[in-house]
Design an enzyme around this catalytic site. Structure first.
Site, PDB file in Angstrom:
ATOM      1  N   HIS A  88     -21.098 -16.490 -37.688  1.00 32.39           N
ATOM      2  CA  HIS A  88     -20.964 -16.613 -36.231  1.00 32.39           C
ATOM      3  C   HIS A  88     -20.272 -17.905 -35.838  1.00 32.39           C
ATOM      4  CE1 HIS A  88     -23.634 -13.187 -35.754  1.00 32.39           C
ATOM      5  NE2 HIS A  88     -24.539 -13.782 -36.501  1.00 32.39           N
ATOM      6  N   HIS A 121     -22.218 -27.630 -34.838  1.00 27.47           N
ATOM      7  CA  HIS A 121     -21.393 -26.445 -35.061  1.00 27.47           C
ATOM      8  C   HIS A 121     -20.354 -26.335 -33.950  1.00 27.47           C
ATOM      9  CE1 HIS A 121     -24.665 -24.934 -32.466  1.00 27.47           C
ATOM     10  NE2 HIS A 121     -23.647 -24.321 -31.871  1.00 27.47           N
ATOM     11  N   HIS A 123     -17.594 -23.881 -31.398  1.00 32.88           N
ATOM     12  CA  HIS A 123     -17.193 -22.645 -30.715  1.00 32.88           C
ATOM     13  C   HIS A 123     -15.706 -22.817 -30.377  1.00 32.88           C
ATOM     14  CE1 HIS A 123     -21.454 -21.454 -30.009  1.00 32.88           C
ATOM     15  NE2 HIS A 123     -21.640 -22.746 -29.935  1.00 32.88           N
ATOM     16  N   GLU A 133     -17.923 -22.965 -24.474  1.00 30.49           N
ATOM     17  CA  GLU A 133     -18.988 -22.154 -23.876  1.00 30.49           C
ATOM     18  C   GLU A 133     -19.212 -22.589 -22.439  1.00 30.49           C
ATOM     19  OE1 GLU A 133     -22.368 -21.866 -26.872  1.00 30.49           O
ATOM     20  OE2 GLU A 133     -21.384 -19.899 -26.828  1.00 30.49           O
ATOM     21  N   HIS A 146     -21.422 -28.490 -30.631  1.00 29.42           N
ATOM     22  CA  HIS A 146     -22.837 -28.600 -30.267  1.00 29.42           C
ATOM     23  C   HIS A 146     -23.585 -29.382 -31.345  1.00 29.42           C
ATOM     24  CE1 HIS A 146     -22.559 -24.881 -27.478  1.00 29.42           C
ATOM     25  NE2 HIS A 146     -22.204 -25.998 -26.874  1.00 29.42           N
ATOM     26  N   THR A 228     -27.454 -20.559 -27.019  1.00 28.55           N
ATOM     27  CA  THR A 228     -26.384 -19.678 -26.531  1.00 28.55           C
ATOM     28  C   THR A 228     -26.142 -18.519 -27.491  1.00 28.55           C
ATOM     29  OG1 THR A 228     -24.605 -20.928 -27.593  1.00 28.55           O
ATOM     30  CG2 THR A 228     -25.287 -21.644 -25.386  1.00 28.55           C
TER      31      THR A 228
HETATM   32 ZN   LIG Z   1     -23.470 -23.616 -30.009  1.00 26.58          ZN
END
Ligand SMILES: [Zn+2]
Ligand SMILES: *[C@@H]1O[C@H](CO)[C@@H](O)[C@H](O)[C@H]1NC(C)=O
Ligand SMILES: *[C@@H]1O[C@H](CO)[C@@H](O)[C@H](O)[C@H]1NC(C)=O
Length: 307
Positions: A88, A121, A123, A133, A146, A228
């Site tokens: 992910h 991590h 995104h 995000e 994050h 999230t």
């Molecule tokens: Zn995150």
């Protein structure tokens, strides 16, 4: 116990264990049938009323006089970090048994306790116009980092996730730049080793987490929200820094080569902004502005006292 009662009882137990077992395991994704709009079908907390991310509207954020954020051990990572593709996202975590006294942590800045670093991590988007995000006035940045921390009083990330004050996450926007950002090089140069889900790679360069944060941490947004990703637990005190860091298109391209757990390109791995539902977003004013408004407030009082 009567027979029927035993039957009902064992069905209840089966249901309870079934729910627990499926709690973290139902497939979820960022596109297709199990996209963010459908997460709540299997993770009911995802339709809660304190969800993250959100759209930040600076003009409506409520100024608050938070202390500056204090980071400990952020620039003294003594051993190499491990880079992991979990299907992910890609995350960086500390080696197991990392010495307690060297653990990076965050406190102050309006946080109620010390929060211990667990992982950072990313995104990102398929193109530079999306990927973050959180948004600001509906504008996406190209990526968002994050930094996940757990409340020290709960002892571990796993234990902290069952408490409403369990986690503190620092969010950092990434905007595209012409030049590479050297802080990303130790990561981007080895992303081709973790293209597939489950692959790990130990960085052989030491990396300063501080270099992945904006130079100025003085202005940030603060609100109460959630994870999230499923299960979307509402246990996060969010700090989103106003200043972005940068990455070049070629550095972002290294992230866009990764594959998801479905074997597709891992891009656009962001959840869209969720409704604010009456929550207040606070903003820490920069210290110079605070000082200026304090002077503006005190001067007339001093003048009156002088009379
Ligand atoms: Zn995150
Ligand atoms: C997590 O919680 C359990 C049960 O309360 C406790 O025994 C354990 O010590 C905790 N873990 C840490 C690292 O504090
Ligand atoms: C990191 O690994 C590369 C490739 O294995 C090697 O060439 C390089 O010398 C290593 N760097 C350090 C600091 O160990």
């Amino acid at each position: 116990m009567p027979k029927e009662a035993v039957g009902v009882f064992s069905i209840l137990i089966l249901m309870a264990t079934g729910i627990l077992a499926s709690g973290g395991s139902h497939h979820w994704a960022y596109s297709g049938e199990d996209d963010p709009a459908h997460w709540y079908n299997f993770y009911d907390l995802c339709s809660g009323n304190k969800q993250s991310p959100i759209d930040i509207v600076p003009s409506t954020a409520k100024p608050q006089n938070f202390l500056p954020i204090h980071l400990g051990n952020y620039d003294t990572i003594g051993k190499s970090l491990t880079l992991i593709n979990n299907g992910h996202t890609v995350l960086l975590s500390l080696p197991k048994n990392y010495a307690d006294y060297r653990m990076p942590f965050v406190r102050d800045g309006g946080l109620t306790n010390q929060f211990v670093f667990a992982q950072v991590h990313f995104h990102w988007g398929a193109e530079g116009v999306r990927g973050s995000e959180h948004t600001v006035n509906n504008k996406h940045y190209a990526a968002e980092l994050h930094f996940v921390h757990f409340n020290k009083k709960y002892g571990s990330l796993g234990n902290a996730t069952s408490h409403p004050d369990g986690l503190a996450v620092l969010g950092v926007f990434v905007e595209t730049s012409k030049e590479d950002n050297p802080a990303f090089d130790p990561i981007t140069s080895v992303l081709d080793h973790v293209v597939h889900e489950g692959h790990e790679w130990e960085l052989n360069e030491t990396l300063s987490l501080r270099d992945l944060l904006p130079e100025s941490l003085s202005k940030f947004y603060r609100y109460m929200g959630s994870l999230t990703t499923p299960g979307c637990q509402e246990i996060v005190v969010w700090t989103v820094f106003a200043d972005p860091i940068t990455a070049s298109e070629s550095q972002l391209a290294e992230f866009r080569q990764l594959l998801s757990e479905d074997g597709e390109l891992l891009v656009n791995n962001y959840r869209p902004p969720q409704p604010l539902m009456g929550r207040t977003v606070h903003v820490r004013s920069s210290s110079t502005k605070m000082a200026a408004s304090l002077v503006a407030f005190l001067l007339p009082i001093v003048a009156v006292l002088a009379l």
